[in-house]
Write a protein that holds these residues in place. Structure first.
Motif, PDB file in Angstrom:
ATOM      1  N   GLN A 313       0.857  -1.095   0.093  1.00 16.90           N
ATOM      2  CA  GLN A 313       0.004   0.046  -0.037  1.00 16.90           C
ATOM      3  C   GLN A 313       0.831   1.180  -0.133  1.00 16.90           C
ATOM      4  OE1 GLN A 313      -2.224   0.447   3.445  1.00 16.90           O
ATOM      5  NE2 GLN A 313      -0.569  -0.294   4.769  1.00 16.90           N
ATOM      6  N   SER A 314       0.359   2.262  -0.322  1.00 14.00           N
ATOM      7  CA  SER A 314       1.301   3.578  -0.356  1.00 14.00           C
ATOM      8  C   SER A 314       0.344   4.623  -0.065  1.00 14.00           C
ATOM      9  CB  SER A 314       1.348   3.922  -1.727  1.00 14.00           C
ATOM     10  OG  SER A 314       0.309   3.938  -2.648  1.00 14.00           O
ATOM     11  N   VAL A 315       0.925   5.583   0.571  1.00 16.50           N
ATOM     12  CA  VAL A 315       0.323   6.778   1.212  1.00 16.50           C
ATOM     13  C   VAL A 315       1.094   8.113   0.511  1.00 16.50           C
ATOM     14  CG1 VAL A 315       0.009   8.069   3.395  1.00 16.50           C
ATOM     15  CG2 VAL A 315      -0.208   5.685   3.547  1.00 16.50           C
ATOM     16  N   GLY A 316       0.107   8.975   0.458  1.00 19.90           N
ATOM     17  CA  GLY A 316       0.815  10.555  -0.081  1.00 19.90           C
ATOM     18  C   GLY A 316       0.200  11.566   0.500  1.00 19.90           C
ATOM     19  N   SER A 317       0.756  12.764   0.348  1.00 17.99           N
ATOM     20  CA  SER A 317      -0.015  14.037   1.196  1.00 17.99           C
ATOM     21  C   SER A 317       0.455  15.283   0.239  1.00 17.99           C
ATOM     22  CB  SER A 317       0.392  14.344   2.768  1.00 17.99           C
ATOM     23  OG  SER A 317       1.869  14.688   2.762  1.00 17.99           O
ATOM     24  N   CYS A 318      -0.372  16.331   0.587  1.00 18.75           N
ATOM     25  CA  CYS A 318       0.253  17.505  -0.031  1.00 18.75           C
ATOM     26  C   CYS A 318      -0.073  18.851   0.858  1.00 18.75           C
ATOM     27  CB  CYS A 318      -0.649  17.699  -1.392  1.00 18.75           C
ATOM     28  SG  CYS A 318      -2.394  18.360  -1.191  1.00 18.75           S
ATOM     29  N   MET A 319       1.069  19.695   0.431  1.00 24.30           N
ATOM     30  CA  MET A 319       0.928  21.049   1.016  1.00 24.30           C
ATOM     31  C   MET A 319       0.011  21.910   0.226  1.00 24.30           C
ATOM     32  SD  MET A 319       4.947  21.451   1.302  1.00 24.30           S
ATOM     33  CE  MET A 319       4.916  23.363   1.726  1.00 24.30           C
ATOM     34  N   LYS A 320      -0.812  22.869   0.942  1.00 27.60           N
ATOM     35  CA  LYS A 320      -1.580  23.899   0.354  1.00 27.60           C
ATOM     36  C   LYS A 320      -1.138  25.219  -0.163  1.00 27.60           C
ATOM     37  CE  LYS A 320      -6.061  21.970   2.267  1.00 27.60           C
ATOM     38  NZ  LYS A 320      -7.257  22.106   3.293  1.00 27.60           N
ATOM     39  N   LYS A 321      -0.007  25.485   0.482  1.00 29.07           N
ATOM     40  CA  LYS A 321       0.748  26.631   0.240  1.00 29.07           C
ATOM     41  C   LYS A 321       2.189  26.463   0.625  1.00 29.07           C
ATOM     42  CE  LYS A 321      -1.360  28.577   4.451  1.00 29.07           C
ATOM     43  NZ  LYS A 321      -2.193  29.835   4.916  1.00 29.07           N
ATOM     44  N   ALA A 322       3.039  27.305   0.327  1.00 31.39           N
ATOM     45  CA  ALA A 322       4.392  27.394   1.006  1.00 31.39           C
ATOM     46  C   ALA A 322       4.583  27.260   2.279  1.00 31.39           C
ATOM     47  CB  ALA A 322       5.174  28.424   0.235  1.00 31.39           C
ATOM     48  N   ALA A 323       3.768  28.196   2.999  1.00 32.41           N
ATOM     49  CA  ALA A 323       3.688  28.256   4.341  1.00 32.41           C
ATOM     50  C   ALA A 323       3.374  27.047   5.135  1.00 32.41           C
ATOM     51  CB  ALA A 323       2.800  29.440   4.828  1.00 32.41           C
ATOM     52  N   SER A 324       2.903  26.041   4.476  1.00 33.06           N
ATOM     53  CA  SER A 324       2.588  24.653   5.024  1.00 33.06           C
ATOM     54  C   SER A 324       3.796  23.989   5.654  1.00 33.06           C
ATOM     55  CB  SER A 324       1.656  23.992   3.899  1.00 33.06           C
ATOM     56  OG  SER A 324       0.450  24.517   3.898  1.00 33.06           O
ATOM     57  N   GLY A 325       4.857  24.358   4.913  1.00 32.47           N
ATOM     58  CA  GLY A 325       6.085  23.494   5.268  1.00 32.47           C
ATOM     59  C   GLY A 325       7.087  24.341   5.820  1.00 32.47           C
ATOM     60  N   ALA A 326       8.089  23.629   6.788  1.00 32.05           N
ATOM     61  CA  ALA A 326       9.104  24.384   7.458  1.00 32.05           C
ATOM     62  C   ALA A 326      10.274  24.402   6.252  1.00 32.05           C
ATOM     63  CB  ALA A 326       9.592  23.770   8.446  1.00 32.05           C
ATOM     64  N   PHE A 327      11.349  25.184   6.489  1.00 27.73           N
ATOM     65  CA  PHE A 327      12.377  25.248   5.575  1.00 27.73           C
ATOM     66  C   PHE A 327      13.106  23.995   5.341  1.00 27.73           C
ATOM     67  CE2 PHE A 327      17.013  25.890   4.931  1.00 27.73           C
ATOM     68  CZ  PHE A 327      16.851  26.777   3.891  1.00 27.73           C
ATOM     69  N   PRO A 328      13.583  23.506   4.088  1.00 26.54           N
ATOM     70  CA  PRO A 328      13.552  24.301   3.040  1.00 26.54           C
ATOM     71  C   PRO A 328      12.226  23.898   2.121  1.00 26.54           C
ATOM     72  CG  PRO A 328      14.640  22.273   2.821  1.00 26.54           C
ATOM     73  CD  PRO A 328      14.304  22.208   4.079  1.00 26.54           C
TER      74      PRO A 328
END
Length: 403
Positions: A313-328
């Protein structure tokens, strides 16, 4: 019958002092506002000079008391909070002497730490309630396989708070302990030896592999091409670029050879000192490109995992905007989006699909779920997504399948 908490004493003590610190700060904030309002009322009524000449001793005593309350609270939360993070701690220090602004920042700190206490206590209660069920006690132990550019360090877990949460619910955890950066085939060879070592030492017969990022490519390659199948009950790939990364291919092709050599040499030299016998930065990056992953997909797809009795099985996710993730990841999000579409900051959504079942995680709140969030990299309690509980339910699903 009362259930005794299996939380480590340190965790319970940390939450206790964090709660005390939060309450001290909340008390400080309320009393300062009330005292401030009372002082302003007195000044308006009697005048500035009269108030301070008549009540200066009381004002000094109250100021000292408030200072003691504040410093006890702020020290306790700074020392014990996980969710404040470096950023909010620095903001608190910088804004501490700026009128009005410091009160706003203090409110944010109080809200953050109070929410952390409430959230963590709720998790403890949930785990206590289901302790007897051991919902993560699978037939075969869990092997957690890290992605590229990281190692299974002793004092900093690649998977954050996830393994501890799984163990509280009955799971037995092992780690891949392979190099941080190498060609997929080389990493697959290391994992093959590692799994055989675990089986031989523990007598567990098989393992359930949970692999993040490149670790998913390494794991399926070990099974499909290196004969690891008889020792594997399941493979769960987490945000793995099964179809590769177009942006990685673009950067690799466009980057000057001199730059690539310097980066590669610096990385390899650093990780040799950290324990890797033969790290290979360029080989690892190359095997994440779309063209190389396409080759890997074709060669590994010839192996019938289901017929071999291996659940995939596999799992994936996504950010909604740049601010959703920490550097980098906040910087790479738009670049990856240009080449690969909706993404987690490193891998495009279409690349996640693999195996019998696919789960795509979308946060209903404003904040998305990044590549790093999927391994609890920043130990952040994300509003709308409890990563620790996600893995608990993931492993509980494996148990229900008899794995």
């Amino acid at each position: 019958m009362e259930v005794i908490s299996k939380e480590k004493p340190f965790t319970l003590t940390r939450l206790k002092f964090l709660s005390i610190g939060s309450k001290f700060l909340a008390f400080f904030f309320v009393t300062v506002m009330l005292l401030g309002a009372g002082l302003i009322a007195l000044i308006i009524k009697d005048g500035f000079k009269e108030v301070f000449s008549e009540h200066w001793i009381l004002l000094i005593v109250l100021t000292l008391i408030e200072c003691v309350i504040f410093w006890i609270g702020i020290i306790l939360v700074y020392v014990t909070s996980v969710q404040l993070g470096v950023k909010l701690r620095l903001i608190g220090l910088i804004c501490g002497l700026i009128p009005i602004v410091h009160l706003v920042v203090l409110l944010i700190i109080i809200k953050t730490t109070s929410k952390e206490v409430k959230f963590e206590r709720a998790k403890i209660k949930v785990n206590e309630k289901r302790a007897s069920e051991q919902i993560c006690k699978t037939k075969y132990p869990i092997l957690m396989v890290h992605g590229v550019f990281f190692r299974d360090f002793r004092y900093f877990n690649y998977w954050g708070r996830i393994p501890a949460e799984l163990e509280k619910n009955g799971a037995i955890i092992h780690y891949g302990n392979h190099q941080s950066a190498a060609a997929v085939m080389d990493s697959a060879k290391e994992l093959t030896e590692r799994v055989k070592e675990i089986v031989e030492k523990t007598g567990c017969e098989k393992v359930n592999i949970i692999a993040h990022s490149k670790g998913g490519l390494d794991s399926k390659t070990a099974v499909a091409l290196l004969g690891l199948g008889p020792y594997v009950a399941s493979i769960t790939s987490i945000n793995t670029p099964h179809q590769g990364c177009e942006f990685a291919e673009y950067l690799l092709n466009k980057a000057p050879d001199g730059l690539k050599d310097r980066v590669s040499s610096g990385y390899n030299s650093t990780f040799r000192r950290l324990g890797d016998p033969n790290p290979d930065f360029i080989a690892a990056v190359t095997d994440l490109t779309a063209s190389k992953c396409k080759e890997n997909w074709e060669t590994t797809s010839a192996f019938d995992f289901k017929a071999a009795g291996i659940y995939t099985q596999s799992v994936g996710s996504c950010m909604k905007k740049a601010a959703s993730g920490a550097f980098p990841l906040n910087l790479s999000y738009r670049l990856v989006g240009h080449f690969d579409g909706p993404n987690d900051g490193l891998v495009g959504e279409p690349s996640f699909h693999w195996g019998e079942n696919y789960t795509f995680l979308e946060n209903k709140k404003k904040r998305g779920i990044s590549h790093g969030d999927m391994i609890d990299l920043n130990r952040e309690n994300i509003d709308g997504f409890d990563v620790r509980e996600f893995y608990v339910q993931l492993v509980a699903g494996l148990k229900k399948r008899g794995l």
